[in-house]
Write an enzyme that holds these catalytic residues in place. Structure first.
Site, PDB file in Angstrom:
ATOM      1  N   SER A   1       0.838  -1.202   0.000  1.00 26.74           N
ATOM      2  CA  SER A   1       0.000   0.000   0.000  1.00 26.74           C
ATOM      3  C   SER A   1       0.872   1.250   0.000  1.00 26.74           C
ATOM      4  O   SER A   1       1.989   1.248   0.524  1.00 26.74           O
ATOM      5  CB  SER A   1      -0.871  -0.014   1.253  1.00 26.74           C
ATOM      6  OG  SER A   1      -1.404   1.250   1.513  1.00 26.74           O
TER       7      SER A   1
ATOM      8  N   TYR B   1      -0.637   0.048  10.276  1.00 29.82           N
ATOM      9  CA  TYR B   1      -0.915  -0.675   9.024  1.00 29.82           C
ATOM     10  C   TYR B   1       0.225  -0.468   8.017  1.00 29.82           C
ATOM     11  O   TYR B   1       0.748  -1.424   7.435  1.00 29.82           O
ATOM     12  CB  TYR B   1      -2.229  -0.171   8.448  1.00 29.82           C
ATOM     13  CG  TYR B   1      -2.586  -0.685   7.076  1.00 29.82           C
ATOM     14  CD1 TYR B   1      -3.154  -1.938   6.907  1.00 29.82           C
ATOM     15  CD2 TYR B   1      -2.376   0.105   5.948  1.00 29.82           C
ATOM     16  CE1 TYR B   1      -3.498  -2.404   5.646  1.00 29.82           C
ATOM     17  CE2 TYR B   1      -2.718  -0.356   4.683  1.00 29.82           C
ATOM     18  CZ  TYR B   1      -3.280  -1.608   4.529  1.00 29.82           C
ATOM     19  OH  TYR B   1      -3.606  -2.063   3.290  1.00 29.82           O
TER      20      TYR B   1
ATOM     21  N   LYS C   1       2.834  -3.263   6.494  1.00 30.54           N
ATOM     22  CA  LYS C   1       3.025  -3.483   5.055  1.00 30.54           C
ATOM     23  C   LYS C   1       4.501  -3.286   4.683  1.00 30.54           C
ATOM     24  O   LYS C   1       5.055  -4.031   3.872  1.00 30.54           O
ATOM     25  CB  LYS C   1       2.143  -2.520   4.248  1.00 30.54           C
ATOM     26  CG  LYS C   1       0.661  -2.891   4.265  1.00 30.54           C
ATOM     27  CD  LYS C   1       0.390  -4.187   3.513  1.00 30.54           C
ATOM     28  CE  LYS C   1      -1.088  -4.502   3.380  1.00 30.54           C
ATOM     29  NZ  LYS C   1      -1.325  -5.838   2.796  1.00 30.54           N
TER      30      LYS C   1
END
Lengths: 326, 326
Positions: B126, B150, B154
């Site tokens: 992402s 998050y 990632k």
């Protein structure tokens, strides 16, 4: 204040412990307790705070919790499997360098969930988080694409440190150390060993082997500078870093030829003649993929300082390791 | 060939499954088996290869080994706890997004140690691996300093993917998806939800709320483009990537105002009038820290393609979700 050095039996950890014990303070506060943690028993330095050694492998379940339960105010996390070993033993490298680091960070978080706790954490990272090809000079915003498992594990440690700091679990800073030169002691099997030994052995009147050509450029700081980085990292206000908690440290960009010229200036031609050229294709290949120059502007602005000439690096070794005599 | 989609019950996973089932081939080979893995039972697409659904939480011990024992030739790893939930539930985010990913990679390595196995692994990363402040345009060598847990998870997945690929355990590629727009379905609580809903709802004759100003710029690709990225990532030769296995995908840099203009061109003023302005300071603050533009040169050179205008994005939605009718 209670200071804990994890990796306290290592070269840099031992020098940091000696420095803190001799000075007796950190960030303007008295050090009342100095704990040296390592998988082997660390030598205890002389000095005011009574130091103690704890034998512990932080990658083993429960060990990080045991250490953090002592609630040190400052934790230097220097423990790691070195590059060569992490490449040779994949599982061991990930266990010690990744799991060990994560266990420590998580133990701090859990301790804080039980009862307010917000230590300073200084993590020794490495320029091995970067992988070739490089620009002429590696800036503060260059991406981390490690070419080794060791570099990968350090880069992951950096990300965890940033996130745990951002979330308020501790006040962390990661510092990427240049290649430390002149390393005291004996030559070892690390590909970088010759950078130190071509100076250290001749300074002690012994022969040394140079496996690469003189135009190889690399990024250096003395053990004394490394200790200074760690001390400074424990003392400064980290708010200006925001969530970018990892910094390439300043250093000296120099070629092997410049190393040898400095040796000549400090110790004369006789010392230079003790260097024997013996090209080693494996070492040439490995070393040619290493970074030669950084633009460590952020760290410089925060007051981190390294040597500015190889003469200083050689003299630091002569003063700190050879009692001032060549 | 056996294709496994982990996260097969998600929006992108479902569309990828439908595409592969309809086409029946990947990288020029017949797909004989299509396995959709998720924590809930995935819908099975119609098409030539008989698809099957496996319910599995890869972050649970033994689950990754169970999946990898099926020896898929291509593994799409799309499973993740989304940004908001990973921020709200620290433990769950690390367990699913970090441990789950690491368990998968390690299970593949262990399978290969038992018996030669070298699958292609496509990991959906992402643009959340990047954290503000940003340059005008984020280049391929910009550093990853995530501003969320998050994004951290990632970025760690990317590092692991690179190292496992470099060591020869699998042939991996990580692709950083832009914000997917227009997301089909209903508005949700994600801060990014309005980017889709201000188009999707008016296209269906319903009112939508715009919580930010029209000059907010962001980075977009359609669900159709995202499926195209994944398919392309499974098909191309990855040797040219060397050990730099993670790529920002191409996309469209556009402002909210440009989104609305495209809506007007495709669906007329009546649709535009269904957008109600209702500024939300929280969403304004979150979204202002997001990246607005990338220079995704490496991915473009490797043949990855996204939309080049918002009209295309709106039309893709009308064709794929509304049967071609506004």
């Amino acid at each position: 204040m209670h200071v804990m050095i994890i990796g306290g039996a290592g070269m840099v950890g031992g020098k940091l412990a000696a420095r803190l014990a001799a000075k007796g303070t950190l960030a303007g506060k008295d050090i009342e307790r100095l704990t040296l943690v390592d998988v082997i028993e660390a030598n205890l330095p002389a000095g005011k705070p009574a130091a103690e050694a704890i034998v512990s492998d932080m990658s083993m379940p429960g060990e990080a919790e045991r250490l953090v339960a002592l609630r040190p105010d400052v934790i230097f996390h220097l423990a790691a499997i070195v590059s060569g070993e992490a490449e040779a033993d994949f599982d061991k490298g990930y266990r010690i360098n990744l799991d060990g680091t994560r266990f420590l960070f998580e133990a701090i978080r859990q301790e804080g969930l039980r009862d307010r706790y917000f230590p300073r954490v200084v993590f020794s990272s490495s320029i091995a988080v970067f992988g070739a090809p490089f620009p002429e000079s590696i800036g503060d915003e260059f991406f981390t694409t490690p070419a080794t498992s060791y570099g990968t594990q350090k880069a992951i440690g950096e990300l965890l440190l940033s996130d745990y700091s951002r979330r308020g679990f501790f006040d962390g800073i990661g510092i990427r150390l240049p290649t430390i030169c002149i390393r005291p002691g004996k030559p070892n099997k690390a590909a970088s060993s010759f950078f130190s030994s071509i100076l250290r052995e001749p300074l002690a009147g012994q022969e040394a082997v140079l496996p690469v050509s003189e135009d190889i450029r690399h990024w250096f700081a003395s053990p004394r500078a490394a200790v200074g980085f760690l001390e400074h990292a424990a003392e400064i206000d980290l708010k200006p870093l925001g969530h970018r908690r990892n910094l390439s440290m300043p250093g000296l960009s120099a070629t092997v030829g410049e190393e040898i010229e400095a040796l000549g200036r400090v110790a004369g031609d006789k010392a230079v003649k003790l260097i024997r050229r013996e090209p080693d294709e494996t070492i040439i290949r490995i070393v040619s993929g290493w970074a030669g120059r950084f633009d460590a502007r952020r760290a410089e602005q925060l007051g981190f300082r390294a040597e500015t000439s190889f003469d200083q690096i050689v003299r630091a070794h002569v003063e700190d390791e050879l009692g001032g005599k060549v």
